[in-house]
Design a protein around this motif. Sequence first.
Motif, PDB file in Angstrom:
ATOM      1  N   LEU A  14      -4.356   7.565   4.898  1.00  0.00           N
ATOM      2  CA  LEU A  14      -4.031   7.643   3.477  1.00  0.00           C
ATOM      3  C   LEU A  14      -4.724   8.808   2.789  1.00  0.00           C
ATOM      4  O   LEU A  14      -5.806   9.219   3.187  1.00  0.00           O
ATOM      5  N   ARG A  15      -4.094   9.290   1.737  1.00  0.00           N
ATOM      6  CA  ARG A  15      -4.757  10.174   0.795  1.00  0.00           C
ATOM      7  C   ARG A  15      -4.963   9.310  -0.449  1.00  0.00           C
ATOM      8  O   ARG A  15      -4.120   9.202  -1.329  1.00  0.00           O
ATOM      9  N   ARG A  16      -6.062   8.568  -0.426  1.00  0.00           N
ATOM     10  CA  ARG A  16      -6.359   7.599  -1.480  1.00  0.00           C
ATOM     11  C   ARG A  16      -6.600   8.317  -2.801  1.00  0.00           C
ATOM     12  O   ARG A  16      -7.045   9.458  -2.818  1.00  0.00           O
ATOM     13  N   ILE A  17      -6.297   7.640  -3.905  1.00  0.00           N
ATOM     14  CA  ILE A  17      -6.487   8.296  -5.191  1.00  0.00           C
ATOM     15  C   ILE A  17      -7.572   7.614  -6.012  1.00  0.00           C
ATOM     16  O   ILE A  17      -7.787   6.405  -5.911  1.00  0.00           O
ATOM     17  N   ASP A  77      10.992   7.627   0.211  1.00  0.00           N
ATOM     18  CA  ASP A  77      10.264   8.661  -0.523  1.00  0.00           C
ATOM     19  C   ASP A  77       9.569   8.159  -1.787  1.00  0.00           C
ATOM     20  O   ASP A  77       8.923   8.936  -2.475  1.00  0.00           O
ATOM     21  N   VAL A  78       9.696   6.879  -2.097  1.00  0.00           N
ATOM     22  CA  VAL A  78       9.023   6.334  -3.273  1.00  0.00           C
ATOM     23  C   VAL A  78       7.508   6.420  -3.055  1.00  0.00           C
ATOM     24  O   VAL A  78       7.006   6.142  -1.963  1.00  0.00           O
ATOM     25  N   GLU A  79       6.805   6.817  -4.095  1.00  0.00           N
ATOM     26  CA  GLU A  79       5.341   6.867  -4.028  1.00  0.00           C
ATOM     27  C   GLU A  79       4.787   5.554  -4.558  1.00  0.00           C
ATOM     28  O   GLU A  79       4.847   5.276  -5.757  1.00  0.00           O
ATOM     29  N   TRP A  80       4.283   4.733  -3.654  1.00  0.00           N
ATOM     30  CA  TRP A  80       3.707   3.442  -4.005  1.00  0.00           C
ATOM     31  C   TRP A  80       2.196   3.579  -4.032  1.00  0.00           C
ATOM     32  O   TRP A  80       1.599   4.088  -3.088  1.00  0.00           O
ATOM     33  N   ILE A  81       1.564   3.098  -5.097  1.00  0.00           N
ATOM     34  CA  ILE A  81       0.105   3.073  -5.178  1.00  0.00           C
ATOM     35  C   ILE A  81      -0.303   1.611  -5.270  1.00  0.00           C
ATOM     36  O   ILE A  81      -0.052   0.940  -6.268  1.00  0.00           O
ATOM     37  N   SER A  90      -6.051  -3.378  -0.403  1.00  0.00           N
ATOM     38  CA  SER A  90      -5.013  -2.395  -0.721  1.00  0.00           C
ATOM     39  C   SER A  90      -4.922  -1.294   0.327  1.00  0.00           C
ATOM     40  O   SER A  90      -3.835  -0.788   0.600  1.00  0.00           O
ATOM     41  N   SER A  91      -6.037  -0.922   0.929  1.00  0.00           N
ATOM     42  CA  SER A  91      -6.005   0.097   1.982  1.00  0.00           C
ATOM     43  C   SER A  91      -5.227  -0.406   3.195  1.00  0.00           C
ATOM     44  O   SER A  91      -4.401   0.309   3.761  1.00  0.00           O
ATOM     45  N   LEU A  92      -5.490  -1.656   3.581  1.00  0.00           N
ATOM     46  CA  LEU A  92      -4.774  -2.236   4.716  1.00  0.00           C
ATOM     47  C   LEU A  92      -3.285  -2.370   4.399  1.00  0.00           C
ATOM     48  O   LEU A  92      -2.429  -2.096   5.239  1.00  0.00           O
TER      49      LEU A  92
END
Length: 140
Positions: A14-17, A77-81, A90-92
Amino acid sequence: MTIDQMLDNARAQLRRIQPVELPAALARGAILVDIRPAAQRTREGSLPGALVIERNVLEWRLDPSSSARLALAADHDVEWIVVCSQGYTSSLAAASLRQLGLHRATDLIGGYQALVAAGLRTVATGAEHFTREVRSLAAL
């Protein structure tokens, strides 16, 4: 494998935000997904503007090929956060979404608790998907 190793492996995908990056992500069309269970949302507080999908049905609701998908799960292509209470589950969950081919899925560092601490709990109320839904409900 330990849970710490599993978490490290998930996060490596992931590229976590950071919470401060969330407004820009929402402005470009990302969708914030609150996966906390109902009891935890009641205890901690709501996350206005977030799409609430409990963890146990997340993949079915967001996989574009699932018969149980939400309309917002239009394609890969949806960006889900994904957000949980503190940024572990949430990371898993985000890594699991990536396994489904949702290549823009990620999570929020520190989760709901970090959003509250940053004073950004209501930032998603201005998100395009949220305002569109509010407008459609108002038209009923």
